[in-house]
Design a protein around this motif. Structure first.
Motif, PDB file in Angstrom:
ATOM      1  N   THR A   1       0.787  -1.265   0.078  1.00 27.15           N
ATOM      2  CA  THR A   1       0.009   0.066   0.019  1.00 27.15           C
ATOM      3  C   THR A   1       0.899   1.168   0.138  1.00 27.15           C
ATOM      4  OG1 THR A   1      -1.670  -0.865   1.003  1.00 27.15           O
ATOM      5  CG2 THR A   1      -1.948   1.376   1.146  1.00 27.15           C
ATOM      6  N   LEU A   2       1.796   1.316   0.952  1.00 30.07           N
ATOM      7  CA  LEU A   2       2.574   2.605   1.034  1.00 30.07           C
ATOM      8  C   LEU A   2       3.509   2.757  -0.555  1.00 30.07           C
ATOM      9  CD1 LEU A   2       4.006   2.287   4.759  1.00 30.07           C
ATOM     10  CD2 LEU A   2       2.315   3.846   3.591  1.00 30.07           C
ATOM     11  N   THR A   3       4.080   1.584  -0.780  1.00 29.93           N
ATOM     12  CA  THR A   3       4.901   1.787  -2.125  1.00 29.93           C
ATOM     13  C   THR A   3       3.833   2.189  -3.340  1.00 29.93           C
ATOM     14  OG1 THR A   3       6.178  -0.317  -1.423  1.00 29.93           O
ATOM     15  CG2 THR A   3       6.361   0.431  -3.480  1.00 29.93           C
ATOM     16  N   ILE A   4       2.770   1.872  -3.250  1.00 30.27           N
ATOM     17  CA  ILE A   4       1.780   2.217  -4.403  1.00 30.27           C
ATOM     18  C   ILE A   4       1.503   3.505  -4.113  1.00 30.27           C
ATOM     19  CG2 ILE A   4      -0.582   2.003  -5.450  1.00 30.27           C
ATOM     20  CD1 ILE A   4      -0.535  -1.227  -4.922  1.00 30.27           C
ATOM     21  N   ILE A   5       1.366   3.959  -2.876  1.00 25.18           N
ATOM     22  CA  ILE A   5       0.880   5.569  -2.906  1.00 25.18           C
ATOM     23  C   ILE A   5       2.037   6.241  -3.292  1.00 25.18           C
ATOM     24  CG2 ILE A   5       0.456   7.355  -0.950  1.00 25.18           C
ATOM     25  CD1 ILE A   5      -1.050   5.053   0.361  1.00 25.18           C
ATOM     26  N   ALA A   6       3.410   5.943  -2.852  1.00 21.32           N
ATOM     27  CA  ALA A   6       4.619   6.776  -3.042  1.00 21.32           C
ATOM     28  C   ALA A   6       4.868   6.814  -4.500  1.00 21.32           C
ATOM     29  CB  ALA A   6       5.801   6.109  -2.330  1.00 21.32           C
ATOM     30  N   SER A   7       4.510   5.531  -5.061  1.00 18.19           N
ATOM     31  CA  SER A   7       5.063   5.614  -6.540  1.00 18.19           C
ATOM     32  C   SER A   7       3.948   6.409  -7.510  1.00 18.19           C
ATOM     33  CB  SER A   7       4.684   4.000  -7.224  1.00 18.19           C
ATOM     34  OG  SER A   7       4.969   3.720  -8.368  1.00 18.19           O
ATOM     35  N   ALA A   8       2.778   6.242  -6.926  1.00 14.67           N
ATOM     36  CA  ALA A   8       1.563   7.131  -7.416  1.00 14.67           C
ATOM     37  C   ALA A   8       1.799   8.433  -7.376  1.00 14.67           C
ATOM     38  CB  ALA A   8       0.399   6.605  -6.913  1.00 14.67           C
ATOM     39  N   ILE A   9       2.269   9.150  -6.304  1.00 17.01           N
ATOM     40  CA  ILE A   9       2.613  10.379  -6.241  1.00 17.01           C
ATOM     41  C   ILE A   9       3.959  10.924  -7.074  1.00 17.01           C
ATOM     42  CG2 ILE A   9       3.819  12.415  -4.536  1.00 17.01           C
ATOM     43  CD1 ILE A   9       1.895  10.748  -2.383  1.00 17.01           C
ATOM     44  N   VAL A  10       4.839  10.052  -7.049  1.00 21.11           N
ATOM     45  CA  VAL A  10       6.260  10.629  -7.837  1.00 21.11           C
ATOM     46  C   VAL A  10       5.930  10.358  -9.253  1.00 21.11           C
ATOM     47  CG1 VAL A  10       8.636   9.897  -8.081  1.00 21.11           C
ATOM     48  CG2 VAL A  10       7.789   9.955  -5.790  1.00 21.11           C
ATOM     49  N   PHE A  11       5.657   9.042  -9.688  1.00 25.87           N
ATOM     50  CA  PHE A  11       5.484   8.931 -11.110  1.00 25.87           C
ATOM     51  C   PHE A  11       4.321   9.182 -11.722  1.00 25.87           C
ATOM     52  CE2 PHE A  11       8.579   5.761  -9.162  1.00 25.87           C
ATOM     53  CZ  PHE A  11       9.491   6.502  -9.960  1.00 25.87           C
ATOM     54  N   GLU A  12       3.088   9.280 -11.053  1.00 22.52           N
ATOM     55  CA  GLU A  12       1.641   9.738 -11.545  1.00 22.52           C
ATOM     56  C   GLU A  12       1.082   8.749 -12.597  1.00 22.52           C
ATOM     57  OE1 GLU A  12       2.445  13.750 -12.791  1.00 22.52           O
ATOM     58  OE2 GLU A  12       2.491  14.891 -11.043  1.00 22.52           O
ATOM     59  N   GLU A  13       1.597   7.565 -12.221  1.00 25.19           N
ATOM     60  CA  GLU A  13       1.005   6.590 -13.153  1.00 25.19           C
ATOM     61  C   GLU A  13      -0.536   6.388 -13.174  1.00 25.19           C
ATOM     62  OE1 GLU A  13       4.856   3.706 -11.858  1.00 25.19           O
ATOM     63  OE2 GLU A  13       2.940   3.599 -10.677  1.00 25.19           O
ATOM     64  N   TRP A  14      -1.477   6.720 -12.114  1.00 23.96           N
ATOM     65  CA  TRP A  14      -2.467   6.439 -12.221  1.00 23.96           C
ATOM     66  C   TRP A  14      -3.234   7.537 -12.942  1.00 23.96           C
ATOM     67  CZ3 TRP A  14      -5.244   2.571  -9.311  1.00 23.96           C
ATOM     68  CH2 TRP A  14      -4.284   1.450  -8.552  1.00 23.96           C
ATOM     69  N   LYS A  15      -2.533   8.776 -13.447  1.00 18.80           N
ATOM     70  CA  LYS A  15      -3.251   9.711 -13.989  1.00 18.80           C
ATOM     71  C   LYS A  15      -3.619   9.303 -15.507  1.00 18.80           C
ATOM     72  CE  LYS A  15      -1.773  14.152 -11.950  1.00 18.80           C
ATOM     73  NZ  LYS A  15      -1.105  15.402 -12.133  1.00 18.80           N
ATOM     74  N   ASN A  16      -2.766   8.349 -16.109  1.00 19.54           N
ATOM     75  CA  ASN A  16      -3.017   8.070 -17.385  1.00 19.54           C
ATOM     76  C   ASN A  16      -3.787   6.592 -17.509  1.00 19.54           C
ATOM     77  OD1 ASN A  16      -1.235  10.033 -18.290  1.00 19.54           O
ATOM     78  ND2 ASN A  16       0.602   9.078 -17.850  1.00 19.54           N
ATOM     79  N   MET A  17      -4.536   6.409 -16.281  1.00 16.13           N
ATOM     80  CA  MET A  17      -5.024   5.077 -16.421  1.00 16.13           C
ATOM     81  C   MET A  17      -6.543   5.199 -16.554  1.00 16.13           C
ATOM     82  SD  MET A  17      -3.118   2.869 -13.359  1.00 16.13           S
ATOM     83  CE  MET A  17      -4.578   1.673 -13.637  1.00 16.13           C
ATOM     84  N   SER A  18      -7.251   4.496 -17.178  1.00 16.75           N
ATOM     85  CA  SER A  18      -8.755   4.794 -17.583  1.00 16.75           C
ATOM     86  C   SER A  18      -9.494   4.251 -16.220  1.00 16.75           C
ATOM     87  CB  SER A  18      -9.234   4.156 -18.673  1.00 16.75           C
ATOM     88  OG  SER A  18      -9.156   2.528 -18.472  1.00 16.75           O
ATOM     89  N   ASP A  19     -10.624   4.653 -16.096  1.00 14.89           N
ATOM     90  CA  ASP A  19     -11.517   4.282 -14.843  1.00 14.89           C
ATOM     91  C   ASP A  19     -11.506   2.715 -14.788  1.00 14.89           C
ATOM     92  OD1 ASP A  19     -11.808   6.933 -14.283  1.00 14.89           O
ATOM     93  OD2 ASP A  19     -13.720   7.031 -15.453  1.00 14.89           O
ATOM     94  N   ILE A  20     -11.692   2.092 -15.645  1.00 16.16           N
ATOM     95  CA  ILE A  20     -11.990   0.514 -15.910  1.00 16.16           C
ATOM     96  C   ILE A  20     -10.481   0.046 -15.109  1.00 16.16           C
ATOM     97  CG2 ILE A  20     -12.159  -1.464 -17.117  1.00 16.16           C
ATOM     98  CD1 ILE A  20     -13.998   0.213 -19.013  1.00 16.16           C
TER      99      ILE A  20
END
Length: 242
Positions: A190-209
């Motif tokens: 959980t903490l790694t996904i949060i840190a990675s999402a903040i730094v690399f902004e990977e979730w911004k380019n993902m669709s809702d699905i």
């Protein structure tokens, strides 16, 4: 070493949740070579582990968006990530100075939270070190000028791993593996996904699905990890009784 190599070529949000496969492999190897018998619940956990990992691979991004060490440094200057790191370091300091001494022997979450926080820092440092090595191997002379940065990142990785192993062993000395493994997996991932999402902004380019699918896949692997660990002591008790 293989985890480090994986972090060099794929997003951390994809690699870290797939760590649940190590729990699956351990269960299967124990069943094959240590005369362990998988009960129906553990077999269900194995199936869910494969299912959850497959869902994660299908929905999480596969390609690394940060290609250079300098781009990574510009990303970690994000104020949100700096605030996140400050909170993590504050929690680590509090556990080290107070909660670890007075509550670490009673609650497994205390030491495992410290391990997970340090682990998330390790992953970011591994990403930076991997990018430096990959760019240098590709002939980027600018990274040769900043070789000291790679050495600093290597030192951070080594120190963080030593801290993780120290407190993880403390948790394993005090609590059973069936308690430590699932809690550590959930907190660290959980903490790694949060840190990675903040730094690399990977979730911004993902669709809702894909976002919904990734979250569902993560929860499936969490359930699988708990099933594989919480019920393996049942087999031991049966063997001892017979």
């Amino acid at each position: 070493m293989f985890n480090f190599a994986a972090y060099m070529f794929a997003p951390a949000s994809l690699i870290t949740p797939l760590g649940a496969l190590s729990v699956l492999v351990s269960a299967l190897l124990a069943s094959k070579f240590l005369n362990g018998n998988l009960n129906n619940i553990e077999k269900m956990g194995c199936l869910l582990c494969v299912l959850g990992s497959t869902i994660l691979v299908l929905h999480l991004p596969k390609e690394e968006q940060t290609q250079t060490l300098h781009e990574l440094f510009s990303r970690i200057q994000n104020p949100v990530f700096i605030d996140f790191m400050n909170v993590e370091l504050l929690v680590c300091f509090t556990i080290f100075c107070y909660f670890g001494t007075f509550h670490g022997t009673k609650h497994a979450t205390v030491y495992l939270m410290l391990c997970s926080i340090v682990g998330s820092i390790t992953v970011i440092a591994c990403k930076g070190l991997g990018l430096a090595i990959k760019n240098i191997a590709g002939g980027d002379l600018q990274d040769f000028q900043n070789i000291w940065v790679s050495l600093v990142l290597l030192l951070i990785v080594i120190v963080c791993i030593c801290i993780q192993m120290n407190y993880l062993n403390k948790a394993l000395d005090l609590f059973s593996t069936s308690v430590v493994t699932p809690i550590y997996y959930v907190l660290f991932t959980t903490l790694t996904i949060i840190a990675s999402a903040i730094v690399f902004e990977e979730w911004k380019n993902m669709s809702d699905i894909n976002i919904v699918g990734a979250i569902c896949g993560f929860f499936v692997t969490v359930i699988a990890t708990f099933l594989l660990n919480m019920f393996k002591d049942n087999n031991k008790s049966v063997v001892n009784e017979t």
